[in-house]
Design a protein around this motif. Structure first.
Motif, PDB file in Angstrom:
ATOM      1  N   ILE A 281       0.873  -1.173   0.000  1.00 63.08           N
ATOM      2  CA  ILE A 281       0.000   0.000   0.000  1.00 63.08           C
ATOM      3  C   ILE A 281       0.904   1.215   0.000  1.00 63.08           C
ATOM      4  CG2 ILE A 281      -1.771   1.270   1.241  1.00 63.08           C
ATOM      5  CD1 ILE A 281      -2.551  -1.151   2.675  1.00 63.08           C
ATOM      6  N   GLN A 282       0.568   2.187  -0.760  1.00 59.85           N
ATOM      7  CA  GLN A 282       1.369   3.414  -0.736  1.00 59.85           C
ATOM      8  C   GLN A 282       0.457   4.592  -0.970  1.00 59.85           C
ATOM      9  OE1 GLN A 282       4.839   3.918  -0.241  1.00 59.85           O
ATOM     10  NE2 GLN A 282       3.905   5.919  -0.019  1.00 59.85           N
ATOM     11  N   SER A 283       0.459   5.524  -0.028  1.00 59.13           N
ATOM     12  CA  SER A 283      -0.337   6.719  -0.253  1.00 59.13           C
ATOM     13  C   SER A 283       0.611   7.851  -0.619  1.00 59.13           C
ATOM     14  CB  SER A 283      -1.128   7.088   0.996  1.00 59.13           C
ATOM     15  OG  SER A 283      -0.277   7.656   1.947  1.00 59.13           O
TER      16      SER A 283
ATOM     17  N   GLY B 274      -0.609  15.047  -0.511  1.00 56.63           N
ATOM     18  CA  GLY B 274      -0.808  15.456   0.881  1.00 56.63           C
ATOM     19  C   GLY B 274      -2.222  15.266   1.381  1.00 56.63           C
ATOM     20  N   ILE B 275      -2.813  14.123   1.149  1.00 56.21           N
ATOM     21  CA  ILE B 275      -4.197  13.966   1.616  1.00 56.21           C
ATOM     22  C   ILE B 275      -4.236  13.256   2.953  1.00 56.21           C
ATOM     23  CG2 ILE B 275      -5.788  14.001  -0.305  1.00 56.21           C
ATOM     24  CD1 ILE B 275      -4.693  10.769  -0.069  1.00 56.21           C
ATOM     25  N   MET B 276      -5.287  13.491   3.660  1.00 55.70           N
ATOM     26  CA  MET B 276      -5.499  12.839   4.942  1.00 55.70           C
ATOM     27  C   MET B 276      -6.571  11.799   4.766  1.00 55.70           C
ATOM     28  SD  MET B 276      -3.668  14.802   6.752  1.00 55.70           S
ATOM     29  CE  MET B 276      -4.093  15.529   8.265  1.00 55.70           C
ATOM     30  N   LEU B 277      -6.271  10.600   5.210  1.00 54.93           N
ATOM     31  CA  LEU B 277      -7.253   9.540   5.072  1.00 54.93           C
ATOM     32  C   LEU B 277      -7.732   9.102   6.432  1.00 54.93           C
ATOM     33  CD1 LEU B 277      -5.269   7.333   2.585  1.00 54.93           C
ATOM     34  CD2 LEU B 277      -7.222   8.711   2.027  1.00 54.93           C
ATOM     35  N   LEU B 278      -8.862   8.442   6.424  1.00 56.33           N
ATOM     36  CA  LEU B 278      -9.321   7.806   7.644  1.00 56.33           C
ATOM     37  C   LEU B 278      -9.111   6.313   7.488  1.00 56.33           C
ATOM     38  CD1 LEU B 278     -12.617   9.774   8.071  1.00 56.33           C
ATOM     39  CD2 LEU B 278     -10.562  10.013   9.449  1.00 56.33           C
ATOM     40  N   LYS B 279      -8.993   5.655   8.608  1.00 51.43           N
ATOM     41  CA  LYS B 279      -8.730   4.221   8.545  1.00 51.43           C
ATOM     42  C   LYS B 279      -9.826   3.487   7.781  1.00 51.43           C
ATOM     43  CE  LYS B 279      -9.612   1.386  11.849  1.00 51.43           C
ATOM     44  NZ  LYS B 279      -9.704   0.283  12.811  1.00 51.43           N
TER      45      LYS B 279
ATOM     46  N   LEU C  31      -9.588   0.814   4.536  1.00 51.76           N
ATOM     47  CA  LEU C  31     -10.127  -0.538   4.560  1.00 51.76           C
ATOM     48  C   LEU C  31     -11.127  -0.758   3.442  1.00 51.76           C
ATOM     49  CD1 LEU C  31     -10.615  -0.955   8.388  1.00 51.76           C
ATOM     50  CD2 LEU C  31      -8.901  -2.017   6.965  1.00 51.76           C
TER      51      LEU C  31
ATOM     52  N   GLN D  30       5.562  14.947   1.757  1.00 52.27           N
ATOM     53  CA  GLN D  30       4.128  14.713   1.692  1.00 52.27           C
ATOM     54  C   GLN D  30       3.465  14.775   3.050  1.00 52.27           C
ATOM     55  OE1 GLN D  30       3.969  11.065  -0.637  1.00 52.27           O
ATOM     56  NE2 GLN D  30       2.260  10.759   0.741  1.00 52.27           N
TER      57      GLN D  30
ATOM     58  N   ALA E 159       0.783  17.888   4.556  1.00 54.02           N
ATOM     59  CA  ALA E 159      -0.566  17.671   5.059  1.00 54.02           C
ATOM     60  C   ALA E 159      -0.745  18.261   6.445  1.00 54.02           C
ATOM     61  CB  ALA E 159      -0.856  16.171   5.091  1.00 54.02           C
TER      62      ALA E 159
ATOM     63  N   LEU F 231      -2.189  11.906  12.573  1.00 51.14           N
ATOM     64  CA  LEU F 231      -2.467  13.084  13.363  1.00 51.14           C
ATOM     65  C   LEU F 231      -3.466  12.650  14.426  1.00 51.14           C
ATOM     66  CD1 LEU F 231      -1.287  14.376  10.718  1.00 51.14           C
ATOM     67  CD2 LEU F 231      -2.748  16.301  11.184  1.00 51.14           C
TER      68      LEU F 231
ATOM     69  N   SER G  45      -7.381  14.090  15.199  1.00 50.53           N
ATOM     70  CA  SER G  45      -8.449  13.891  14.209  1.00 50.53           C
ATOM     71  C   SER G  45      -8.433  12.493  13.630  1.00 50.53           C
ATOM     72  CB  SER G  45      -8.294  14.914  13.080  1.00 50.53           C
ATOM     73  OG  SER G  45      -6.988  14.842  12.561  1.00 50.53           O
ATOM     74  N   GLN G  46      -7.535  11.645  14.119  1.00 48.55           N
ATOM     75  CA  GLN G  46      -7.429  10.273  13.648  1.00 48.55           C
ATOM     76  C   GLN G  46      -7.219  10.205  12.143  1.00 48.55           C
ATOM     77  OE1 GLN G  46      -8.439   7.146  15.475  1.00 48.55           O
ATOM     78  NE2 GLN G  46      -7.977   8.386  17.261  1.00 48.55           N
ATOM     79  N   SER G  47      -6.631  11.214  11.550  1.00 45.89           N
ATOM     80  CA  SER G  47      -6.433  11.145  10.096  1.00 45.89           C
ATOM     81  C   SER G  47      -5.009  10.718   9.777  1.00 45.89           C
ATOM     82  CB  SER G  47      -6.759  12.469   9.418  1.00 45.89           C
ATOM     83  OG  SER G  47      -6.530  13.534  10.256  1.00 45.89           O
ATOM     84  N   ILE G  48      -4.917   9.931   8.732  1.00 45.75           N
ATOM     85  CA  ILE G  48      -3.661   9.315   8.345  1.00 45.75           C
ATOM     86  C   ILE G  48      -3.005  10.171   7.278  1.00 45.75           C
ATOM     87  CG2 ILE G  48      -2.637   7.256   7.345  1.00 45.75           C
ATOM     88  CD1 ILE G  48      -5.133   5.768   8.331  1.00 45.75           C
ATOM     89  N   ALA G  49      -1.782  10.644   7.561  1.00 45.48           N
ATOM     90  CA  ALA G  49      -1.089  11.456   6.566  1.00 45.48           C
ATOM     91  C   ALA G  49      -0.376  10.598   5.545  1.00 45.48           C
ATOM     92  CB  ALA G  49      -0.085  12.384   7.256  1.00 45.48           C
ATOM     93  N   LEU G  50       0.113   9.454   5.986  1.00 44.41           N
ATOM     94  CA  LEU G  50       0.792   8.570   5.052  1.00 44.41           C
ATOM     95  C   LEU G  50       0.665   7.140   5.524  1.00 44.41           C
ATOM     96  CD1 LEU G  50       3.755   9.006   2.976  1.00 44.41           C
ATOM     97  CD2 LEU G  50       3.999   7.148   4.555  1.00 44.41           C
ATOM     98  N   VAL G  51       0.393   6.250   4.611  1.00 44.83           N
ATOM     99  CA  VAL G  51       0.357   4.829   4.943  1.00 44.83           C
ATOM    100  C   VAL G  51       1.169   4.094   3.886  1.00 44.83           C
ATOM    101  CG1 VAL G  51      -1.821   4.475   3.719  1.00 44.83           C
ATOM    102  CG2 VAL G  51      -1.104   2.855   5.435  1.00 44.83           C
ATOM    103  N   GLN G  52       1.974   3.198   4.360  1.00 47.87           N
ATOM    104  CA  GLN G  52       2.857   2.475   3.456  1.00 47.87           C
ATOM    105  C   GLN G  52       3.020   1.063   3.975  1.00 47.87           C
ATOM    106  OE1 GLN G  52       6.566   4.525   2.656  1.00 47.87           O
ATOM    107  NE2 GLN G  52       7.595   2.569   2.778  1.00 47.87           N
TER     108      GLN G  52
ATOM    109  N   ASP H  80      -7.140  -4.610   9.046  1.00 52.03           N
ATOM    110  CA  ASP H  80      -7.771  -3.836  10.103  1.00 52.03           C
ATOM    111  C   ASP H  80      -6.978  -3.915  11.404  1.00 52.03           C
ATOM    112  OD1 ASP H  80     -11.086  -3.827  11.641  1.00 52.03           O
ATOM    113  OD2 ASP H  80      -9.544  -2.288  11.440  1.00 52.03           O
TER     114      ASP H  80
ATOM    115  N   MET I 276      -3.649  -1.999  11.154  1.00 51.74           N
ATOM    116  CA  MET I 276      -3.780  -0.550  11.200  1.00 51.74           C
ATOM    117  C   MET I 276      -4.154  -0.076  12.590  1.00 51.74           C
ATOM    118  SD  MET I 276      -5.306   0.600   7.539  1.00 51.74           S
ATOM    119  CE  MET I 276      -5.017   2.300   7.839  1.00 51.74           C
ATOM    120  N   GLU I 277      -5.026  -0.833  13.262  1.00 50.78           N
ATOM    121  CA  GLU I 277      -5.387  -0.484  14.638  1.00 50.78           C
ATOM    122  C   GLU I 277      -4.163  -0.453  15.533  1.00 50.78           C
ATOM    123  OE1 GLU I 277      -8.774   0.924  15.035  1.00 50.78           O
ATOM    124  OE2 GLU I 277      -7.589   0.645  16.855  1.00 50.78           O
TER     125      GLU I 277
END
Lengths: 367, 245
Positions: A234-236, A239-244, A248, B105, B109, B190, B193-200, B211, B214-215
């Protein structure tokens, strides 16, 4: 040459259209463009058309000494190049961000997911191993280079066959293709990347963005998956903010998409099962070999007929090709099915009857 | 590497931690006098230094400046002595370029760039010792450096890695666990706000486990944010005591 930026009215128009769930080319939010995969005469040569995006991949191999840290494993080397012919924004010698991102994502998708059995590439432990090199060239940029590149790379790897080797003690003999049949690579699974583009701070989402949509997107999420519902990477980016929950949900959509791809709705699957479900099982006759001159005609006839209708490979030709005005193929006389097909194809184009091709004197070996 | 048990039967990992336990975190802010903001961060054996310059005028080509926002410029490099084998190219190779891009990146954000149009913020990060979780240590160190420089941000940016072994999610991977061939997920969060700036994520993982993974990473990030917050408050106290005298 600097890329001309997108004008504000185009930007607003596209955003408004996305808000009302419409796309520039009439697709739905989760629709992919049509995928066409064709293979070349060499083993390991694959060209992918994702809508108008064109990508070419070529696999080659070489015997090299292994890495010190892994003496019993072969080496996989991936290289993606953005040619200036693909887009005016690409310049030859600049290490641009896009190039780095694409290369790393491709490496992560194919190398880290261990889709190829590298232990089988070992010839003499600690001394000689096969180095498989995949070169991907982008020929035309119309958005979503990542997906096209991953499809091209994995198809080319599946298509590729390396020379057979025999080891007697310390002597290694590498057989040419004429002496012994080349051996395909052993591939565990086929990871394919799926790209999701985000707009308006994550409110709207599109699959498979085209070039204009890529220019206005806020961010991109690339997920590489295989058909066993495993996520390979997975690679984002952006500069966007995602929710979990969003991530999913996307993984679920990604699975559905990959399963559909493999399930036979598009040309992708037509080619894949022919080539190999397991890499070790590949019959000669089903290998697609495309003659460059014929490709255009075939694509037109194929498109007219519809992908689902054509179960057999595009064109079969041996390594010889015809150069000249006649534009007729010298068909391999070994296999009967090829002859039949060639017969029908030749009749379709009306350039002559079946008997003519056999006695045409001019033939050129394409290698 | 065969035979390397990531999680033993009693539930202990290779370095004796439990599955959801983080490594010891130590951090210091204001380590360099010349820079606008700086921080040093240790996460277990991984040591990272971050330095921030800015906001200042855009250096180099004027065309890079944006009319409504600040440009964030990141550079990631590893010291040659940071890994077990001496690193030939500390920066300029693909992995470092990619890491720099990811850092840029992440902070684009989080930092309120709209407050500084036509300017540039430089973030330089250096890894002094690498023992897994390079990206996370960099992000955490850079967050502290940005706070030290007084640049407004939406929230603390906390990053952590998570892995998966035998049905359990492991938080904060060390080098042996990362290169063991299992899954490694890096997440920059962050917390408020529980928002994800980057996921890899690298390596294969079945979709159903995503799930849990990530938790675990998000929980670890929240724990880290508390640590970072206490570091900032402590630093403020020290600095205010000094300036009062």
């Amino acid at each position: 040459m600097r890329e001309t930026p997108l004008s504000n009215c185009e930007r607003l128009f596209l955003l408004k259209a996305i808000e009302s769930k419409k796309r520039l080319d009439g697709r739905q939010t989760y629709d992919y463009r049509s995928i066409k995969i064709s293979f070349g005469t060499d083993y390991g040569c694959c060209s992918v058309n994702l809508g108008k995006t064109r990508v070419l991949a070529q696999v080659s191999c070489e015997l090299v000494p292994p890495k010190d840290s892994r003496p019993t494993e072969g080496i996989i080397f991936l290289n993606l190049e953005l040619s200036p012919m693909a887009s005016p924004a690409f310049q030859t010698n600049r290490q641009s961000e896009l190039l780095v991102t694409l290369n790393r994502q491709l490496e992560r998708c194919l190398r880290n997911s261990r889709c190829i059995d590298t232990e089988s590439l070992c010839v003499v432990s600690g001394e000689k191993v096969w180095q498989i090199r995949v070169d991907v060239h982008v020929l035309n940029h119309d958005g979503n280079l990542m997906d096209a590149a991953s499809i091209a790379a994995i198809s080319a790897l599946c298509h590729f066959k390396r020379p057979d080797v025999a080891i007697q003690g310390r002597d290694v003999t590498v057989f040419g293709p004429a002496e012994r049949d080349p051996v395909p690579l052993s591939i565990y699974h086929m990871p394919v990347c799926v790209s999701f583009a985000f707009f308006q701070q994550g409110t709207y989402l599109l699959v498979d963005p085209c070039e204009k949509e890529e220019l206005i997107m806020d961010g991109l999420l690339v997920m590489a998956m295989n058909k066993h519902r495993e996520i390979c990477s997975i690679q984002s980016s952006g500069g966007i903010m995602l929710l979990k929950e969003q991530v999913l949900l996307l993984s679920v959509s990604g699975t559905i998409w990959i399963l559909r791809k493999e399930g036979g709705k598009f040309g992708f699957v037509e080619s894949m099962p022919k080539e190999r479900i397991t890499a070790l099982k590949r019959e000669e006759s089903l290998v697609e070999m495309t003659d460059v001159q014929e490709t255009a005609d075939q694509i037109i006839s194929k498109a007219a007929a519809g992908h689902e209708v054509v179960p057999s490979p595009v064109i079969v030709a041996t390594g010889t090709g015809q150069v000249g005005e006649g534009l007729q193929n010298t068909w391999g006389l070994d296999e009967e099915d090829e002859e039949e097909e060639s017969g029908t194809k030749v009749e379709k184009r009306g350039t002559g009857s079946k008997s003519e091709y056999a006695c045409l004197p001019v033939s050129v070996f394409l290698h | 590497m065969a035979g390397l048990e990531l999680l033993s039967d009693q539930g202990y990992r290779l370095d004796g931690r439990k599955a959801s336990e983080l490594r010891k975190v130590q951090a210091r802010m204001g380590v360099f006098g010349q820079a606008d903001g700086s921080a040093y961060m240790e996460q277990g054996n991984t040591k990272a230094l971050a330095v921030v310059y800015g906001p200042h005028e855009v250096r180099g080509s004027r065309s890079k400046s944006l009319h409504d926002r600040a440009v964030i410029n990141c550079q990631y490099s590893m010291a040659t002595f940071s890994t077990a084998e001496r690193k030939r190219r500390p920066h300029g190779d693909r992995k470092s370029s990619e890491m720099s891009l990811h850092l840029k990146q992440t902070f684009e954000a989080a930092v309120l760039t709209q407050l500084y149009p036509r300017s540039q913020i430089d973030i330089y990060v250096k890894i002094l010792q690498s023992d897994g979780g390079n990206y996370s240590a960099c992000v955490n160190a850079a967050t502290l450096a940005l706070v030290d420089a007084g640049i407004p941000m939406r929230d603390y940016v906390c990053a952590c890695t998570a892995g998966f072994a035998e049905g359990t999610a492991l938080a904060d991977l060390c080098h042996a666990e990362e290169t063991g061939g299992g899954t490694a997920l890096s997440l920059a969060l962050l917390p408020r706000s529980q928002s994800i700036a980057l996921v890899q994520m690298d390596a294969r993982l079945h979709q159903d486990h995503l799930d849990t993974l990530m938790e675990a990473a998000m929980e670890a990030c929240k724990g880290l944010s508390k640590v970072l917050d206490s570091v900032v408050r402590q630093h403020l106290q020290e600095v205010s005591v000094l300036s009062r005298d």
